[in-house]
Design an enzyme around this catalytic site. Structure first.
Site, PDB file in Angstrom:
ATOM      1  N   GLY A  18      33.819  29.145  -0.750  1.00 14.87           N
ATOM      2  CA  GLY A  18      32.824  28.098  -0.571  1.00 14.87           C
ATOM      3  C   GLY A  18      31.770  28.083  -1.667  1.00 14.87           C
ATOM      4  N   GLY A  20      28.922  26.205  -1.762  1.00 17.46           N
ATOM      5  CA  GLY A  20      27.686  25.559  -1.304  1.00 17.46           C
ATOM      6  C   GLY A  20      26.476  26.352  -1.768  1.00 17.46           C
ATOM      7  N   PHE A  21      25.352  26.141  -1.084  1.00 15.43           N
ATOM      8  CA  PHE A  21      24.124  26.822  -1.480  1.00 15.43           C
ATOM      9  C   PHE A  21      24.299  28.343  -1.475  1.00 15.43           C
ATOM     10  CE2 PHE A  21      22.172  22.781  -0.010  1.00 15.43           C
ATOM     11  CZ  PHE A  21      21.510  22.470  -1.174  1.00 15.43           C
ATOM     12  N   GLU A 177      15.942  10.681   8.365  1.00 16.71           N
ATOM     13  CA  GLU A 177      15.907  10.189   6.988  1.00 16.71           C
ATOM     14  C   GLU A 177      16.793   8.964   6.805  1.00 16.71           C
ATOM     15  OE1 GLU A 177      16.646  13.885   4.894  1.00 16.71           O
ATOM     16  OE2 GLU A 177      14.520  14.415   4.964  1.00 16.71           O
ATOM     17  N   ASP A 308      25.378  28.793   6.823  1.00 20.48           N
ATOM     18  CA  ASP A 308      25.633  28.130   8.104  1.00 20.48           C
ATOM     19  C   ASP A 308      26.674  28.851   8.944  1.00 20.48           C
ATOM     20  OD1 ASP A 308      23.906  26.224   7.201  1.00 20.48           O
ATOM     21  OD2 ASP A 308      25.324  24.556   7.249  1.00 20.48           O
ATOM     22  N   ALA A 325      19.623  24.945   3.939  1.00 22.47           N
ATOM     23  CA  ALA A 325      19.858  25.505   2.608  1.00 22.47           C
ATOM     24  C   ALA A 325      19.166  26.863   2.421  1.00 22.47           C
ATOM     25  CB  ALA A 325      19.377  24.521   1.540  1.00 22.47           C
ATOM     26  N   GLN A 326      17.906  26.990   2.852  1.00 27.99           N
ATOM     27  CA  GLN A 326      17.116  28.184   2.544  1.00 27.99           C
ATOM     28  C   GLN A 326      17.745  29.495   3.035  1.00 27.99           C
ATOM     29  OE1 GLN A 326      14.717  29.447   0.707  1.00 27.99           O
ATOM     30  NE2 GLN A 326      14.767  27.503  -0.368  1.00 27.99           N
TER      31      GLN A 326
END
Lengths: 438, 438
Positions: A18, A20-21, A177, A308, A325-326
């Protein structure tokens, strides 16, 4: 050479699933270390998920919130990227099976992130839209625009209103959003683009099952965000649970129904699991892998999970850290250091989460920010939101292009990427399902 | 109201089919005139075709060379856009049939442009790639990147070289520009992105059936462009005709064959015809509609054709004007003025083409320009090429974003949009065919 053409090395092999972040933060920490690193992802790009809703609403190009993974790893010695779907992990043999072959590992890191969770509701899954990947965001962009083009053509007021009725389920940051952006489009763009359509009849409904939106933020932020949404003309529905959607009618757990051609499901995510790591004792709620304070999957030597997909139960977070994300970035960095320690036979450092706060934007000059010591809303919060998102976006070019688009959109009250590049609606069922899988 | 929901008007109705360079130029001329204008296109955006090759090679985002047609027409009174496929024209009844209904017209303008012409060769059509639309350009971008990802995985040198072998058929500007861009990627990006692959083995072959590339330009330009290409490492093959392609082997009319996983067909275009205007006496070579000096389709009162689809035979251009943006734009503007005259019963003005020259770019600091009175090549030509392309790009935001990308790519020797957003290769035959139709 293994069957995936990764050369044997005298260093231990770390396989990361993965990009991702979490995966990227980990990979960066491992550059120039005594390890061979293999990063696998089913896409060749890193995707900045927090801005996907701006792709769906034509404010940004998809390419400016994506970044080639190979570019992140450029110049790192002993790094290998492979475009691959991981099919199974064998923790005893320390090997993984992918669509392009098998390989062994010394250390494995699961960083597969999360996907939309429909909680088994097939009606919503088949007829609703998700927004977790770039192709999905583009599908939604196409569908929104196709709906208005179609609304023009019907004399049936009922049908026309359904085509202009948007139901967004889930009052988290994504739902808020997206609802805010759609409301701005309704006000600023639709009347000019569709002068021959009564776009005032367009409705944006945000549905939240709980009693406040942005439930993970402060009550102050929730209240303010709701007021911002109302100001923009979004209908906020609280304490209503959506139970089904057949493509036309949205059913709920009360008398309220919505006739809408578009339902966006932003009401749940679950971890993306990996076969071979799916024994019941390993999994927590939402399919997450239980990990210890070093992010090691509980009881599985040499196998880690971050972001996650990982549930690290702590006093402050009894159900794991928020799926944002953090925590992924911080866990990736910490694990990077820990893997080096592990290789060097030094004790690992437990993960400590530094809460940097959370934020959501509703529209121009309208955002809410909760920091550990201070909360604020409005224009300044909006600037902070933009600054933070630009900062975490990967790539200088992406930052400049996103910034230019924001300045332009702000000055001109516009969003120019309203392009139907690949139509979603005209596809048949099977093709739509393929598009939705991407 | 007609079935397409266009209100009846006291003004005559002008229907324009196609929102390309010609259609848009015409629509702009008709704003604020005593006419109802209906513009139909199967896409909701105008597409700047001259820069498609930069989308295919990751230098630009697709969204920055596309522009919403509704935005072009914003604020024009009496203007209607409809997203529609035109199925048939009835010139006697003055009506057209589309997928969203029928409508009548007083004046009809065919501005449907051109499409790839395979000259009936099914092998090339099924296995080769075209680059005339944004979805096609994105398919090619995906395929190029997928090929390199796959090349990594094979130990079979033969297969690996075929995956890294690119055959571009057609030595016009499209072929030359694509070949040059691929050569720059080979040199500047591949070694960094694929350190574990011997990318020096990648081959870019440009095949031209005639005895010089850029045959529509001066011999000086052809020669210089060929030298530029050779400098970049492109193999230029002249006087060779590609006869077939089965997805693996490119056959030619001589002994030379190429084993290549990618063939891009840029060796022919033909006009996009409309049913009902396809009688043999109306058509010229390449499916173009014969028009008189006012762009009226010969012998068909009230029906006009402009741009690639129109063949106006003049002394200077016995086979019609070149199928490029300039003639389309100029014909669109002239026809806009003429339609106003026609409505006002004033004699129309014959079309006069002002040749502004032609140009092609090969790579950084390498372009060739033929102007009516002067020819030049090299760095200055390259700046002129960029300036002209920015000037003709529609939309301020697009210009800024393209400019920023060019500056970034120039300084960094990079092209960051190398993203496989929708994989092309992994699709099955039927899905690929759908993707290729878009």
């Amino acid at each position: 050479m293994s069957s995936m053409n990764i050369p044997q090395s005298s260093y231990p092999r770390i396989v990361i699933i993965g990009g991702g972040f979490g995966g990227i933060a980990l990979a960066k920490k491992l550059s120039n270390k005594d390890a061979q690193v293999v990063l696998l992802d089913k896409h060749n790009y890193h995707n900045f998920q927090p801005l996907l809703y701006q792709v769906s609403t034509g404010g940004l190009e998809p390419d400016s919130i994506a970044y080639p993974i190979r570019k992140v790893l450029q110049g790192y010695p002993n790094f290998y990227f492979r475009l691959a779907n991981v099919m199974e992990v064998d923790t005893d043999k320390k090997s993984i099976k992918t669509n392009i072959g098998e390989m062994t590992f010394d250390y494995l890191v699961i960083a597969t992130g999360s996907e939309t969770n429909y909680f088994g509701n097939k009606g919503i899954e088949n007829n609703g839209m998700a927004m977790k990947t770039i192709p999905q965001a583009l599908n939604l962009r196409s569908l929104i625009l196709e709906n208005f083009e179609q609304a023009l053509l019907t004399d049936n007021l009922h049908e026309r209103e359904a085509l202009m009725n948007f139901v967004i389920v889930g009052g988290g940051p994504t739902g808020v959003e997206l609802a805010g952006a759609l409301a701005e489009i309704k006000k600023g763009i639709l009347p000019k683009d569709y002068p021959d359509l009564d776009t005032r009849r367009a409705q944006i409904n945000l549905i939240q099952s709980g009693d406040r939106i942005l439930p993970a933020m402060s009550e102050q932020a929730s209240e303010k965000a709701e007021r911002f949404l109302e100001k923009l003309g979004v209908n906020v529905w609280k304490n209503i649970r959506v139970t089904d959607y057949d493509g036309k009618v949205v059913s709920t757990d009360c008398d309220t129904v919505f006739e809408a051609a578009t339902l966006v499901w932003a009401a749940g995510v679950r971890a993306v699991g990996v076969k071979g790591l799916d024994a019941e004792n390993l999994l927590a709620r939402g399919n997450r892998l239980k990990v210890d304070q070093f992010n090691q999957v509980q009881g599985v030597e040499g196998v880690f999970a971050i972001g996650d997909v990982a549930q690290m139960e702590t006093e402050a977070f009894p159900h794991g850290h928020p799926m944002m994300a953090q925590p992924a970035i911080q866990q990736g960095r910490n694990l990077g250091e820990n893997l080096v320690r592990l290789i060097d036979d030094i004790p690992m450092k437990p993960f400590k989460y530094r809460d940097k706060g959370s934020m959501a934007t509703v529209g121009r000059n309208k955002a809410v920010v909760d920091m550990p010591n201070i909360r604020f809303q409005g224009v300044f919060a909006w600037f902070v939101w933009m600054f933070v998102h630009l900062y975490f976006l990967i790539g200088f070019r992406n930052r400049v292009v996103v910034f230019i688009n924001w300045v332009y959109n702000y000055i001109r009250f516009d969003r120019e990427a309203r392009l139907i590049i690949r139509p979603f609606k005209k596809q048949n069922r099977a093709e739509r399902d393929t598009l939705k899988q991407e």
